[in-house]
Design a protein around this motif. Structure first.
Motif, PDB file in Angstrom:
ATOM      1  N   LEU A 116      78.524 -34.771  44.612  1.00 46.31           N
ATOM      2  CA  LEU A 116      77.347 -35.542  44.308  1.00 46.31           C
ATOM      3  C   LEU A 116      75.933 -33.894  44.944  1.00 46.31           C
ATOM      4  N   VAL A 117      74.625 -33.758  44.334  1.00 46.64           N
ATOM      5  CA  VAL A 117      74.028 -32.702  45.289  1.00 46.64           C
ATOM      6  C   VAL A 117      72.443 -34.213  45.680  1.00 46.64           C
ATOM      7  N   VAL A 118      72.239 -34.152  46.666  1.00 50.63           N
ATOM      8  CA  VAL A 118      70.900 -35.228  47.051  1.00 50.63           C
ATOM      9  C   VAL A 118      69.329 -34.106  47.197  1.00 50.63           C
ATOM     10  N   ARG A 131      77.437 -30.625  33.967  1.00 48.38           N
ATOM     11  CA  ARG A 131      76.359 -31.198  35.210  1.00 48.38           C
ATOM     12  C   ARG A 131      75.880 -32.231  34.922  1.00 48.38           C
ATOM     13  N   HIS A 132      75.255 -33.174  35.620  1.00 47.90           N
ATOM     14  CA  HIS A 132      74.707 -34.011  35.297  1.00 47.90           C
ATOM     15  C   HIS A 132      73.097 -33.810  35.822  1.00 47.90           C
ATOM     16  N   PRO A 133      72.493 -34.018  35.317  1.00 48.78           N
ATOM     17  CA  PRO A 133      70.901 -33.180  35.731  1.00 48.78           C
ATOM     18  C   PRO A 133      70.407 -34.314  36.962  1.00 48.78           C
ATOM     19  N   MET A 134      69.908 -34.155  38.051  1.00 45.81           N
ATOM     20  CA  MET A 134      68.853 -34.848  39.053  1.00 45.81           C
ATOM     21  C   MET A 134      67.538 -36.056  38.063  1.00 45.81           C
ATOM     22  N   TYR A 140      65.150 -35.501  28.809  1.00 43.22           N
ATOM     23  CA  TYR A 140      66.606 -34.441  28.337  1.00 43.22           C
ATOM     24  C   TYR A 140      66.128 -33.437  29.229  1.00 43.22           C
ATOM     25  N   PRO A 141      66.375 -32.558  30.096  1.00 40.76           N
ATOM     26  CA  PRO A 141      66.580 -31.128  30.700  1.00 40.76           C
ATOM     27  C   PRO A 141      66.606 -30.347  29.152  1.00 40.76           C
ATOM     28  N   GLU A 142      65.763 -29.047  29.264  1.00 42.33           N
ATOM     29  CA  GLU A 142      66.203 -28.237  28.213  1.00 42.33           C
ATOM     30  C   GLU A 142      67.034 -27.319  28.427  1.00 42.33           C
ATOM     31  N   TRP A 143      68.323 -27.417  28.570  1.00 36.47           N
ATOM     32  CA  TRP A 143      69.106 -26.501  28.513  1.00 36.47           C
ATOM     33  C   TRP A 143      70.539 -26.262  27.261  1.00 36.47           C
ATOM     34  N   GLU A 144      70.206 -24.549  27.530  1.00 39.36           N
ATOM     35  CA  GLU A 144      71.002 -23.721  26.077  1.00 39.36           C
ATOM     36  C   GLU A 144      72.211 -24.596  25.955  1.00 39.36           C
ATOM     37  N   ASN A 185      84.496 -31.571  45.972  1.00 44.46           N
ATOM     38  CA  ASN A 185      83.578 -30.158  46.657  1.00 44.46           C
ATOM     39  C   ASN A 185      82.353 -29.679  45.418  1.00 44.46           C
ATOM     40  N   ARG A 186      82.157 -28.499  45.846  1.00 40.77           N
ATOM     41  CA  ARG A 186      81.271 -27.635  45.031  1.00 40.77           C
ATOM     42  C   ARG A 186      81.946 -26.964  43.814  1.00 40.77           C
ATOM     43  N   GLN A 187      83.117 -26.970  44.071  1.00 39.90           N
ATOM     44  CA  GLN A 187      83.714 -26.579  42.763  1.00 39.90           C
ATOM     45  C   GLN A 187      83.994 -27.330  42.256  1.00 39.90           C
ATOM     46  N   HIS A 209      68.683 -37.239  42.430  1.00 42.35           N
ATOM     47  CA  HIS A 209      70.344 -36.756  42.670  1.00 42.35           C
ATOM     48  C   HIS A 209      70.837 -36.300  41.445  1.00 42.35           C
ATOM     49  N   GLY A 210      72.013 -35.186  41.527  1.00 44.29           N
ATOM     50  CA  GLY A 210      72.724 -35.454  40.519  1.00 44.29           C
ATOM     51  C   GLY A 210      74.226 -34.710  40.378  1.00 44.29           C
ATOM     52  N   SER A 211      74.933 -33.830  39.452  1.00 45.19           N
ATOM     53  CA  SER A 211      76.068 -33.358  40.187  1.00 45.19           C
ATOM     54  C   SER A 211      76.260 -32.009  39.117  1.00 45.19           C
ATOM     55  N   GLY A 212      76.787 -30.891  40.346  1.00 38.00           N
ATOM     56  CA  GLY A 212      77.061 -29.820  39.606  1.00 38.00           C
ATOM     57  C   GLY A 212      78.024 -29.353  38.627  1.00 38.00           C
ATOM     58  N   MET A 213      78.707 -27.920  38.240  1.00 38.24           N
ATOM     59  CA  MET A 213      79.075 -28.431  37.262  1.00 38.24           C
ATOM     60  C   MET A 213      80.974 -28.211  37.274  1.00 38.24           C
ATOM     61  N   ASN A 214      81.747 -28.530  36.315  1.00 39.86           N
ATOM     62  CA  ASN A 214      83.492 -28.365  37.476  1.00 39.86           C
ATOM     63  C   ASN A 214      83.857 -27.422  37.041  1.00 39.86           C
ATOM     64  N   GLN A 215      83.868 -26.846  37.722  1.00 38.72           N
ATOM     65  CA  GLN A 215      83.630 -25.125  37.516  1.00 38.72           C
ATOM     66  C   GLN A 215      85.884 -25.350  37.958  1.00 38.72           C
ATOM     67  N   THR A 216      86.403 -26.238  38.130  1.00 43.97           N
ATOM     68  CA  THR A 216      87.968 -26.141  37.909  1.00 43.97           C
ATOM     69  C   THR A 216      88.452 -26.791  37.061  1.00 43.97           C
TER      70      THR A 216
HETATM   71  N1  LIG Z   1      66.787 -27.206  35.466  1.00 45.29           N
HETATM   72  C1  LIG Z   1      67.079 -28.000  36.340  1.00 45.29           C
HETATM   73  N2  LIG Z   1      66.823 -29.518  35.746  1.00 45.29           N
HETATM   74  C2  LIG Z   1      67.490 -30.223  36.314  1.00 45.29           C
HETATM   75  N3  LIG Z   1      68.322 -30.253  37.432  1.00 45.29           N
HETATM   76  C3  LIG Z   1      68.829 -29.287  36.866  1.00 45.29           C
HETATM   77  C4  LIG Z   1      68.938 -28.078  36.967  1.00 45.29           C
HETATM   78  N4  LIG Z   1      68.778 -27.141  37.341  1.00 45.29           N
HETATM   79  C5  LIG Z   1      70.040 -27.755  37.784  1.00 45.29           C
HETATM   80  N5  LIG Z   1      70.285 -28.743  37.597  1.00 45.29           N
HETATM   81  C6  LIG Z   1      71.089 -29.711  38.648  1.00 45.29           C
HETATM   82  O1  LIG Z   1      71.232 -29.518  40.022  1.00 45.29           O
HETATM   83  C7  LIG Z   1      72.512 -29.875  40.356  1.00 45.29           C
HETATM   84  C8  LIG Z   1      73.158 -28.459  40.979  1.00 45.29           C
HETATM   85  O2  LIG Z   1      73.318 -27.824  39.886  1.00 45.29           O
HETATM   86  P1  LIG Z   1      74.339 -26.862  39.794  1.00 45.29           P
HETATM   87  O3  LIG Z   1      74.895 -26.597  39.130  1.00 45.29           O
HETATM   88  O4  LIG Z   1      73.921 -25.332  40.903  1.00 45.29           O
HETATM   89  O5  LIG Z   1      75.232 -26.626  41.017  1.00 45.29           O
HETATM   90  P2  LIG Z   1      75.537 -26.809  42.306  1.00 45.29           P
HETATM   91  O6  LIG Z   1      76.687 -27.691  43.516  1.00 45.29           O
HETATM   92  O7  LIG Z   1      74.574 -25.954  42.944  1.00 45.29           O
HETATM   93  O8  LIG Z   1      76.966 -25.300  42.548  1.00 45.29           O
HETATM   94  P3  LIG Z   1      77.466 -23.799  42.590  1.00 45.29           P
HETATM   95  O9  LIG Z   1      77.592 -24.039  44.524  1.00 45.29           O
HETATM   96  O10 LIG Z   1      77.488 -23.157  42.632  1.00 45.29           O
HETATM   97  O11 LIG Z   1      75.274 -22.936  43.356  1.00 45.29           O
HETATM   98  C9  LIG Z   1      72.791 -30.713  39.151  1.00 45.29           C
HETATM   99  O12 LIG Z   1      72.801 -31.149  39.062  1.00 45.29           O
HETATM  100  C10 LIG Z   1      72.385 -29.957  38.392  1.00 45.29           C
HETATM  101  O13 LIG Z   1      72.572 -30.753  36.835  1.00 45.29           O
END
Ligand SMILES: Nc1ncnc2c1ncn2[C@@H]1O[C@H](COP(=O)(O)OP(=O)(O)OP(=O)(O)O)[C@@H](O)[C@H]1O
Ligand SMILES: CC(C)CC(=O)SCCNC(=O)CCNC(=O)[C@H](O)C(C)(C)COP(=O)(O)OP(=O)(O)OC[C@H]1O[C@@H](n2cnc3c(N)ncnc32)[C@H](O)[C@@H]1OP(=O)(O)O
Ligand SMILES: O=C(O)CCC(=O)C(=O)O
Ligand SMILES: [Fe+2]
Ligand SMILES: [Mg+2]
Length: 334
Positions: free
Chosen positions: A202-204, A167-170, A218-222, A196-198, A260-267
């Motif tokens: 990008l998420v905006v 993931r790329h944090p927002m 830095y986000p507090e990600w485990e 795509n979401r899978q 903006h950020g991007s979600g995890m790559n589940q593929t």
């Molecule tokens: N606690 C957080 N702090 C900062 N950014 C976050 C946090 N949680 C999620 N994000 C960011 O939000 C965006 C979306 O993350 P997420 O992993 O939920 O993907 P998604 O595209 O919404 O996936 P899904 O389709 O499974 O909902 C990403 O940029 C992610 O890094």
């Protein structure tokens, strides 16, 4: 169809209704030079964008243009990226990044472990992306005719290793930039395949470009966070957001304050995109001391010091001045 000038007037009226009291009164100089004083703040007069596209960028902070970059060009960028991964060519200044989950494991990474290459300004093939006339025509609508390519990336988002580190944090890209004015900076980001979401598109947060630069950390990600992947502090996951699903060649232009950020790559595939941040040739550098950008300045200087064995004499500004390349018009103050 109504005349563009009439349609633009409709847009200006619309903006006036929605932003009353937000913008400062224009000076007479601005009234003379822009015609639509301070109302169309994020776009410049041009013959390319439709009034609807201008309004969309003004209100949302991004504009998606479908099918802008050709398949042939993208296939060439992909081949060049593969040559870099196989270490068949060496590019001066290039930064190769691996996902933190792989970088920190015992597993010896092969070329598939490259999550991103940055600073490809000395690779003529990849840098062709930054000079494509069809990209620059759009860039000019946002930042004007003098165009510097400031930051280049090819992102190869890996299949998530199970810790959500892909993931790329927002964030707001301006956090990384010690130059201004903010409205004369824009990013072009092109999907090199279906995104795509899978596989982590990008998420905006639409409209977030109208806010100010937020504090980033830095986000507090485990599972861990990649080096320099700062996110906005106090990010509210409930804020309305838009997933930008794109096809190969689709290109999004976005403002450096857009969150903006991007979600995890589940593929199992590596999700590829190529991007460039542009700034106007008459932007200027600022000193970030005493601002929220101090933390990223410190980190960049530490990495440069470790990599090049230099000390404090190399400034944050220097690291940008060295990488910037003029792609159109004049390099005035950058
Ligand atoms: N606690 C957080 N702090 C900062 N950014 C976050 C946090 N949680 C999620 N994000 C960011 O939000 C965006 C979306 O993350 P997420 O992993 O939920 O993907 P998604 O595209 O919404 O996936 P899904 O389709 O499974 O909902 C990403 O940029 C992610 O890094
Ligand atoms: C708008 C735009 C500007 C926004 C952005 O670009 S956001 C992302 C910004 N990212 C960057 O600028 C890239 C930063 N990355 C880099 O500079 C490099 O990849 C480095 C992290 C410094 C690693 O490079 P390098 O020194 O070649 O690698 P090494 O294998 O020798 O590792 C050195 C130490 O770093 C660690 N590392 C490597 N990759 C990552 C990672 N992805 N995340 C976190 N830590 C990492 C690695 O484990 C090693 O740590 P130690 O063993 O010393 O503890
Ligand atoms: O391609 C992505 O996941 C977004 C990367 C990004 O926003 C950045 O590096 O600034
Ligand atoms: Fe970004
Ligand atoms: Mg989600």
């Amino acid at each position: 169809m109504s005349r563009p000038s009439a349609r633009l007037r409709v847009i200006i009226n619309h903006l006036d209704r929605h932003s009353a009291g937000i913008r400062a009164a224009p000076t007479s100089a601005q009234t003379v030079s822009y015609g639509h004083p301070q109302r169309l703040r994020y776009t410049l007069d041009n013959d390319l964008l439709t009034p609807e596209q201008r309004l969309f960028y003004e209100e949302n902070g991004f504009l998606l243009i479908r099918n802008l970059v050709s398949t042939q060009d993208i296939d060439r960028f992909r081949k060049e990226f593969e040559r870099i991964c196989r270490q068949q060519i060496k590019v001066p200044g290039l930064v190769v990044m691996r996902d933190v989950a792989i970088a920190k494991s015992e597993f010896v990474p092969d070329q598939r472990a490259v999550s991103k290459v940055q600073d490809f300004q000395e690779d003529p093939e990849l840098f062709r992306y930054c000079s494509l006339p069809k990209i620059l025509k759009y860039v000019e609508c946002f930042i004007g005719p003098n165009i510097m390519a400031m930051h280049t990336m090819l992102i190869n988002k890996p299949p998530d290793a199970g810790k959500k580190t892909s993931r790329h944090p927002m964030h707001q890209d301006l956090h990384y930039f010690p130059f201004r004015p903010v409205d004369r900076i824009v990013c072009a980001w092109t999907a090199m395949e279906t995104v795509n979401r899978q596989n982590g598109c990008l998420v905006v947060l639409p409209g977030s470009h109208k806010g100010t630069l937020q504090e980033h950390d830095y986000p507090e990600w485990e599972g861990g966070v990649n080096k320099m992947y700062h996110g906005v502090r106090d990010y509210d996951p409930e804020h309305p957001r838009v997933h930008l699903e794109m096809e190969k060649g689709d290109t999004v232009f976005f403002h450096p304050l857009l969150i903006h950020g991007s979600g995890m790559n589940q593929t199992p595939g590596f999700r590829k995109a190529i991007s460039c941040h542009y700034a106007s040739g008459d932007c200027y550098y600022i000193d970030v001391k005493g601002t929220t950008q101090e933390n990223i300045e410190k980190e960049v200087k530490e990495i440069v010091a470790r990599r090049h064995g230099v000390g404090d004499e190399v400034t944050f500004k220097d690291t940008w001045e060295i990488r910037g390349r003029l792609v159109q018009g004049e390099r005035i103050s950058m």
